[in-house]
Write a protein that holds these residues in place. Sequence first.
Motif, PDB file in Angstrom:
ATOM      1  N   PHE A 144      79.448 116.327  -2.538  1.00 29.90           N
ATOM      2  CA  PHE A 144      79.050 115.729  -1.256  1.00 29.90           C
ATOM      3  C   PHE A 144      77.899 116.513  -0.627  1.00 29.90           C
ATOM      4  CE2 PHE A 144      83.696 114.148  -0.444  1.00 29.90           C
ATOM      5  CZ  PHE A 144      83.552 113.233  -1.466  1.00 29.90           C
ATOM      6  N   ASP A 145      78.018 117.846  -0.642  1.00 23.86           N
ATOM      7  CA  ASP A 145      76.948 118.673  -0.071  1.00 23.86           C
ATOM      8  C   ASP A 145      75.614 118.412  -0.771  1.00 23.86           C
ATOM      9  OD1 ASP A 145      78.022 119.995   2.094  1.00 23.86           O
ATOM     10  OD2 ASP A 145      78.686 121.734   0.965  1.00 23.86           O
ATOM     11  N   ARG A 150      83.395 101.913   4.651  1.00 23.38           N
ATOM     12  CA  ARG A 150      82.110 102.461   4.195  1.00 23.38           C
ATOM     13  C   ARG A 150      82.300 103.878   3.654  1.00 23.38           C
ATOM     14  NH1 ARG A 150      80.403  99.609   8.849  1.00 23.38           N
ATOM     15  NH2 ARG A 150      80.524 101.487  10.149  1.00 23.38           N
ATOM     16  N   GLU A 151      83.204 104.640   4.282  1.00 31.58           N
ATOM     17  CA  GLU A 151      83.469 105.995   3.805  1.00 31.58           C
ATOM     18  C   GLU A 151      84.114 105.983   2.419  1.00 31.58           C
ATOM     19  OE1 GLU A 151      83.978 109.036   7.495  1.00 31.58           O
ATOM     20  OE2 GLU A 151      85.747 107.828   7.011  1.00 31.58           O
ATOM     21  N   VAL A 152      85.042 105.055   2.182  1.00 28.77           N
ATOM     22  CA  VAL A 152      85.659 104.968   0.855  1.00 28.77           C
ATOM     23  C   VAL A 152      84.590 104.729  -0.201  1.00 28.77           C
ATOM     24  CG1 VAL A 152      87.213 103.652  -0.640  1.00 28.77           C
ATOM     25  CG2 VAL A 152      87.906 104.173   1.696  1.00 28.77           C
ATOM     26  N   VAL A 153      83.713 103.780   0.060  1.00 24.11           N
ATOM     27  CA  VAL A 153      82.649 103.458  -0.893  1.00 24.11           C
ATOM     28  C   VAL A 153      81.709 104.649  -1.074  1.00 24.11           C
ATOM     29  CG1 VAL A 153      80.672 101.935  -1.314  1.00 24.11           C
ATOM     30  CG2 VAL A 153      82.800 101.005  -0.354  1.00 24.11           C
ATOM     31  N   MET A 154      81.460 105.374  -0.001  1.00 22.83           N
ATOM     32  CA  MET A 154      80.542 106.514  -0.012  1.00 22.83           C
ATOM     33  C   MET A 154      81.119 107.703  -0.775  1.00 22.83           C
ATOM     34  SD  MET A 154      79.018 108.292   3.432  1.00 22.83           S
ATOM     35  CE  MET A 154      77.972 109.740   3.428  1.00 22.83           C
ATOM     36  N   TYR A 155      82.393 108.011  -0.513  1.00 23.41           N
ATOM     37  CA  TYR A 155      82.986 109.219  -1.071  1.00 23.41           C
ATOM     38  C   TYR A 155      83.778 108.983  -2.359  1.00 23.41           C
ATOM     39  CZ  TYR A 155      81.784 111.222   3.468  1.00 23.41           C
ATOM     40  OH  TYR A 155      81.117 111.647   4.586  1.00 23.41           O
ATOM     41  N   CYS A 156      84.112 107.743  -2.631  1.00 21.94           N
ATOM     42  CA  CYS A 156      84.887 107.409  -3.837  1.00 21.94           C
ATOM     43  C   CYS A 156      84.137 106.317  -4.610  1.00 21.94           C
ATOM     44  CB  CYS A 156      86.283 106.933  -3.465  1.00 21.94           C
ATOM     45  SG  CYS A 156      87.196 108.033  -2.367  1.00 21.94           S
ATOM     46  N   PRO A 157      83.017 106.653  -5.253  1.00 25.59           N
ATOM     47  CA  PRO A 157      82.190 105.632  -5.909  1.00 25.59           C
ATOM     48  C   PRO A 157      82.893 104.925  -7.062  1.00 25.59           C
ATOM     49  CG  PRO A 157      81.416 107.857  -6.430  1.00 25.59           C
ATOM     50  CD  PRO A 157      82.426 107.995  -5.349  1.00 25.59           C
ATOM     51  N   TYR A 158      84.013 105.455  -7.516  1.00 20.21           N
ATOM     52  CA  TYR A 158      84.783 104.806  -8.576  1.00 20.21           C
ATOM     53  C   TYR A 158      85.607 103.628  -8.044  1.00 20.21           C
ATOM     54  CZ  TYR A 158      88.143 108.066  -6.507  1.00 20.21           C
ATOM     55  OH  TYR A 158      88.906 108.785  -5.620  1.00 20.21           O
ATOM     56  N   VAL A 159      85.627 103.439  -6.715  1.00 21.98           N
ATOM     57  CA  VAL A 159      86.404 102.363  -6.107  1.00 21.98           C
ATOM     58  C   VAL A 159      85.520 101.134  -5.915  1.00 21.98           C
ATOM     59  CG1 VAL A 159      87.691 101.635  -4.062  1.00 21.98           C
ATOM     60  CG2 VAL A 159      87.963 103.968  -4.933  1.00 21.98           C
ATOM     61  N   ASN A 160      86.005  99.980  -6.365  1.00 19.87           N
ATOM     62  CA  ASN A 160      85.315  98.703  -6.159  1.00 19.87           C
ATOM     63  C   ASN A 160      85.437  98.323  -4.679  1.00 19.87           C
ATOM     64  OD1 ASN A 160      84.557  96.010  -5.972  1.00 19.87           O
ATOM     65  ND2 ASN A 160      85.585  95.395  -7.854  1.00 19.87           N
ATOM     66  N   PRO A 161      84.326  98.126  -3.970  1.00 19.28           N
ATOM     67  CA  PRO A 161      84.406  97.791  -2.532  1.00 19.28           C
ATOM     68  C   PRO A 161      85.271  96.568  -2.250  1.00 19.28           C
ATOM     69  CG  PRO A 161      82.141  98.293  -3.164  1.00 19.28           C
ATOM     70  CD  PRO A 161      82.930  98.247  -4.433  1.00 19.28           C
ATOM     71  N   GLU A 162      85.346  95.634  -3.204  1.00 15.52           N
ATOM     72  CA  GLU A 162      86.167  94.443  -2.990  1.00 15.52           C
ATOM     73  C   GLU A 162      87.655  94.763  -2.990  1.00 15.52           C
ATOM     74  OE1 GLU A 162      85.077  91.524  -5.849  1.00 15.52           O
ATOM     75  OE2 GLU A 162      83.029  91.293  -5.083  1.00 15.52           O
ATOM     76  N   LYS A 163      88.007  95.958  -3.457  1.00 14.59           N
ATOM     77  CA  LYS A 163      89.409  96.363  -3.493  1.00 14.59           C
ATOM     78  C   LYS A 163      89.806  97.183  -2.266  1.00 14.59           C
ATOM     79  CE  LYS A 163      89.900  94.651  -7.666  1.00 14.59           C
ATOM     80  NZ  LYS A 163      90.719  93.428  -7.907  1.00 14.59           N
ATOM     81  N   VAL A 164      88.897  97.276  -1.301  1.00 16.29           N
ATOM     82  CA  VAL A 164      89.171  98.021  -0.070  1.00 16.29           C
ATOM     83  C   VAL A 164      89.392  97.021   1.059  1.00 16.29           C
ATOM     84  CG1 VAL A 164      88.377  99.800   1.518  1.00 16.29           C
ATOM     85  CG2 VAL A 164      87.678  99.881  -0.892  1.00 16.29           C
TER      86      VAL A 164
END
Length: 465
Positions: free
Chosen positions: A79-80, A209-223
């Motif tokens: 992240f840094d 937006r944070e999930v997508v930002m910090y967990c790029p392995y997560v499909n945004p449609e699944k949030v």
Amino acid sequence: MKKKVFVFLPDGVGLRNFAFTQFKEIGEKKGYEIVYWNNTVFSLKEELNFDEVKIENRKIHKLTSVFTRARKRIELNIFDKKFKETVYNTYNFPQSYRGSTNAFKSILVDLLVFFGSNEKGLLFVRNQIKKLERKNSKYEYCKAQLKEHQPDFIFCSNQRPSQAIAPLLAAQDLGIPTTTFIFSWDNLPKATTLVETDYYMVWSEHMKREVVMYCPYVNPEKVLVTGTPQFESHFDVSLLKSRTAFFEENNLDLHKRYICYSGDDIVTSPLDQYYVEDLAKSVIQLNKIGYDLGIIYRKCPVDFTSRYEAILEKYKEVIVAIDPIWRPIGTDWNEIMPTKEDFIMQANVCEHTEFVANVASSMVFDFVAHGKSCLFFDYEQPQLKKGIRDIGQNYRYIHFRSMPAKSAALWSFDKNSLTGTIKTILDGDVSSVAEGQQWFRVIVGNNPTEASNEIWNGIDKIIGE
């Protein structure tokens, strides 16, 4: 035939949102069979007469803690680098090298972090955690429970605990869909998303937006954006008592106006007791010029220190301690359980005090739900010395950047002007309510009373796919 949902409690923090609210009742009205898959020492069957399947095996693989600690540090390093920051690593806590076992594990963590602070290294660590937990006896234990009870869906109340990894892997390997609820507003930038599920439920669009930002392995449609049940009680007017009744029950003076001081844990604010003392001194000064004030001190439920005792005794003429109605059912911080009675207590403290003062506490959101301001202390105490954490670090954290404006809270930057600041709040000259409500909507979402319904709507959607 009813669909069976396992509400998975890997630790006690999910009880507040998903056992002590209307969450179960709402799900049952929608036609679900609800069973609590309970990894805590709290018995939902005995205490609440809820159907439960107890997880008695609480083992994790002996190396899992090494890889989960390394994962957090690697993610914060990434992240840094990725976001050109230095703040993420301030979320880390020092490792212990005392004793051969601690030293061995900490050195392994250091090696993994040194060589693996990149996307390839992170993927290796993530996969290794899963491999280790699939070898762990708890994995087979949980798989056997799932085969016996055959749930249609697993809802995990908290994404943080390592205790959740093996049960969720067992469910996924059996083809049972899983989701996890992101527990707190600061969890995502802290790299505490340890479990990996098929779906994720979050408080707000900001958190998505944070999930997508910090967990790029997560499909945004699944949030799925659902809100959080955490604040629903603040909008339930049936919980509110009259001022007279609340004051009489808690031995408060009906002639006084009270300010709430909400205490912090010792990590967040190690010198917190001295901010209580500063507030008490200001109240005494204001009372000398005609204000009739008192302080309600509500301690942090997981603060087990005695550091406030001398201050509370010294200023007992103006401070009344009203403790949270939580109870320990274990020895760890996440085994200190809230109660339904505390929902009522907290809502009434918010309703019947003028404003809240604290150090960087999320109680800002509880109070703004009642139309009350929050005063943040942001100055050093003279007792600060090397080895004691400066509270100013809290306000530099990423999650505080979600404030739509600095005026979403009121601030005390100097103890010498604290009395004047408090006077302006009490006189109605300043308020953070309007901007605070904007911040509330950013973090909590626009429909804070509908979170439990929205979570079940999300479960409807997932099961229907």
